[in-house]
Design an enzyme around this catalytic site. Sequence first.
Site, PDB file in Angstrom:
ATOM      1  CG  ASP A 255     -62.653 -38.858  -3.634  1.00  0.00           C
ATOM      2  OD1 ASP A 255     -62.975 -37.706  -3.279  1.00  0.00           O
ATOM      3  OD2 ASP A 255     -62.773 -39.272  -4.804  1.00  0.00           O
TER       4      ASP A 255
ATOM      5  CG  ASP B 124     -57.557 -41.803  -6.473  1.00  0.00           C
ATOM      6  OD1 ASP B 124     -57.377 -40.711  -5.921  1.00  0.00           O
ATOM      7  OD2 ASP B 124     -58.674 -42.213  -6.823  1.00  0.00           O
TER       8      ASP B 124
ATOM      9  CD  GLU C  50     -35.913 -72.561  16.197  1.00  0.00           C
ATOM     10  OE1 GLU C  50     -36.611 -73.392  16.779  1.00  0.00           O
ATOM     11  OE2 GLU C  50     -35.191 -71.743  16.799  1.00  0.00           O
TER      12      GLU C  50
ATOM     13  CG  ASN D 255     -35.637 -71.264  30.479  1.00  0.00           C
ATOM     14  OD1 ASN D 255     -35.531 -70.843  31.627  1.00  0.00           O
ATOM     15  ND2 ASN D 255     -36.781 -71.700  29.979  1.00  0.00           N
TER      16      ASN D 255
END
Length: 836
Positions: A326, A589, A284, A653
């Site tokens: 570039d 770009d 959680e 567990n």
Amino acid sequence: MDNAFPYWSLTISELHLKTNSSEKGLSSEDAYQRIGETKTPPPQSIFVTDLLLLVGQFKSPLVLILIFAVILAAMLGEYTNSLIILDIILLSGLLGFWQERNASRALQKLRAMVQVNASVIRNGIVIDVSATDVVPGDILLLNAGDIIPGDSVLIEANDLHVNEAALTGESFPAEKMPGKLPADTPLSKRKNCVFQGTSVVNGTAKALVVNTGIHTEFGNISTELGQHSVETSFESGIKKFGYMIMRVTVLLSLVILTVNIYLGKPVSDSILFALALAVGMAPELLPAIVTITLSAGAKRMATKKVIVKKLSSIQNLGSVNIFCSDKTGTLTEGAVKVQNMVDGEGNPSERVRKFAYLNAVFETGFTNPMDDAIRNLEVNIDGYEKVDEVPYDFIRKRLSIAVGFQDKHYLITKGAFKNILEVCVSVALPNGDGVPMDRIEEKIRNTYQQYSAQGFRTIGVCYKDITGDPVINKDDETGMTFLGFIVLYDSLKPGIAETIHELKKSGVTLKLITGDNALVTAYICAQIGLKSELLTGSDLRAMSDEGLAIKVKEVDVFAETEPFQKERLVRAMQKAGNVVGYIGDGINDAAALKAADVGISVDTAVDIAKETADIVLLEKDLKVVQEGIIEGRKTFINTLKYIFITTSANFGNMISVAGTSLFLPFLPLLPKQILLLNLLSDLPAMAIASDRVDNEQLTKPRKWDTKLIRNFMIVFGIESSLFDLLTFGVLLWFFIANPERFQTGWFIESVATEILILLVIRTQRPFLKSKPGKYLLYAVLFVGSFTITLPYMPYANFLGLSPLPWPMVVAMVAIALVYALVAELTKHYFFKRIKF
């Protein structure tokens, strides 16, 4: 004001009245008042924001069901148990809230450092404001690269073209001009309007803002459709992992509940036990841990001048194996300087110097390093005045200025050499005479190649007499006379070759994509040791997409590329199975930045590049990018540590507790003990974000691997369960423990194994040879000492814990230590086999 009125059909004077504005724009007081009225959605108070975040900590279905069960238990008279469990739930939620709150505040501060601004006229003067503070009535000044902050009507425009693909779907830029249109003109035909969220491709303009926020065309669409962001592979993997664990958890809890009730155990205890077991098994805290870890990574990256706009992009940055860059400002200093001004034969020319200076100093489009370098020259232009301008664009690659001097007018054009040469029909000689181009064209080309081969950026300059007709447009760029060259240079950054080598060592290949000519690019590559075949834009045009996807595996250098080719190269690399990062700061770009897995820009970039990017650099430096990639990998590894912990000790567990509850005459752990165990194990997990990462784990890109996590869960989950069964046998048959001591002993062993497994699996080295982060170490020591002393505290009986004889405590700690040793051996075998 009616936001739906057909503003495109009104004159500017009518719109000034409608918006209570004027030619001088708004006053600062009016603008400030309107900012409060137009913010959408209305800004929430800090209290409301924090309250919503706190409530969000308890929206998990399992937690809500558990709260319902607590209420049910209270109704059945189990007041003490209900109160204790509720306290644990609240404490866990408060811890998550505090960490996420800090993470959110830090991210907001980082984003504020790279906000997009807009130029507006207020109080009759031009000022820059945040794009989010633009309001109806503001007068915008637009240049190439600007993102438009509100729906507006043009007052003036000069060769204005706007990319409206996000709004209309039309990929080709729309030409815009002032005017008045019929009220029934459809959106795509409103040439006198510009719209929020679109961007200026080229040209300049002045516009009156009419609508902002949800009242814009773009706002209406996003309100109807909702905001949609593409889910990254890591986010998708996290979600699938969470759902997998949740399904197993719910199924197991239902089975345990049914069997316990069938065996005659108390209904309220059985319900609380099954639901507490579900919460104990479920990850959680995973969303909170991911947010905290990513935020911590973002803060570390900020110290290295890397600002993260989108947290999930950090994970993608750690996965990048190809980085596209570039040349200017990344490999080079980015401080362009003028080396010389020469004629077509390479002789110094004062005329070229003056005409180049006139073109640069009168240019009003987006600023660039080359024009800045030319403007820094000392040139006398007394008597010259600007008449008109045709802005630069990435299609024709030219910039033209019309100037007047005495009774003459001249059109002066500069730009890429090939694009200048194609509009020239003659060449100016040193004595002022002109000769046909074909007579000395070969000499001009040789001069260009000589400078380019030496690494100089060489720009062409030409002109023609336009006396009598000084108003210009693109069509006037014909029949011109070639003057000469502007010769520029940009030094390589110190240590750039070493930085590229470090990138390669990190498993990242550098791909150089530039619009510069092939000769200059080849020279730079030779200087930095980037040996590769070179492809030009014309080569790319002749290649199919399938062929390019193969070719990009072999070629690392691309020169003379056009804007759309940059995006095409990025997609070809992705198609070949790569995770691609792209750095860019210009209008050309933007498409490639959006296409890349991680788009990176700089704080000085044009608005469209900065807005499109996921990450913004405060300093354009490849070394900073390389450090950012390493930080991305650290964040990925630290997030994965929590996944591993959840799928090993915690999972093992809970499986053991669930299984033994079917055979014991009492519950192996009380519901409140399961929740306390979960809380104590989560405390160190929250410190994982600051944990150290071993250098050998940073040597290659990292990707989400569901198979790896599944195999880890099976191997270490089974191992954890086996040691839990050993604990079960020791407590029940060796110490003959009663229920209270059994539960206390198993509680101590479970916490001990969870914090020890954390220290073991946080590193692939032997755990004694890898020092954990100090906060993680402090959390582990605190939880360990608190757990051992907890049964001896006055309030232990409220938790169902009782004091243990010290031999039993030593036995539980010894089992946990043996488990850690076995886990260390298993870890060595596991990671060696999978080569993670």
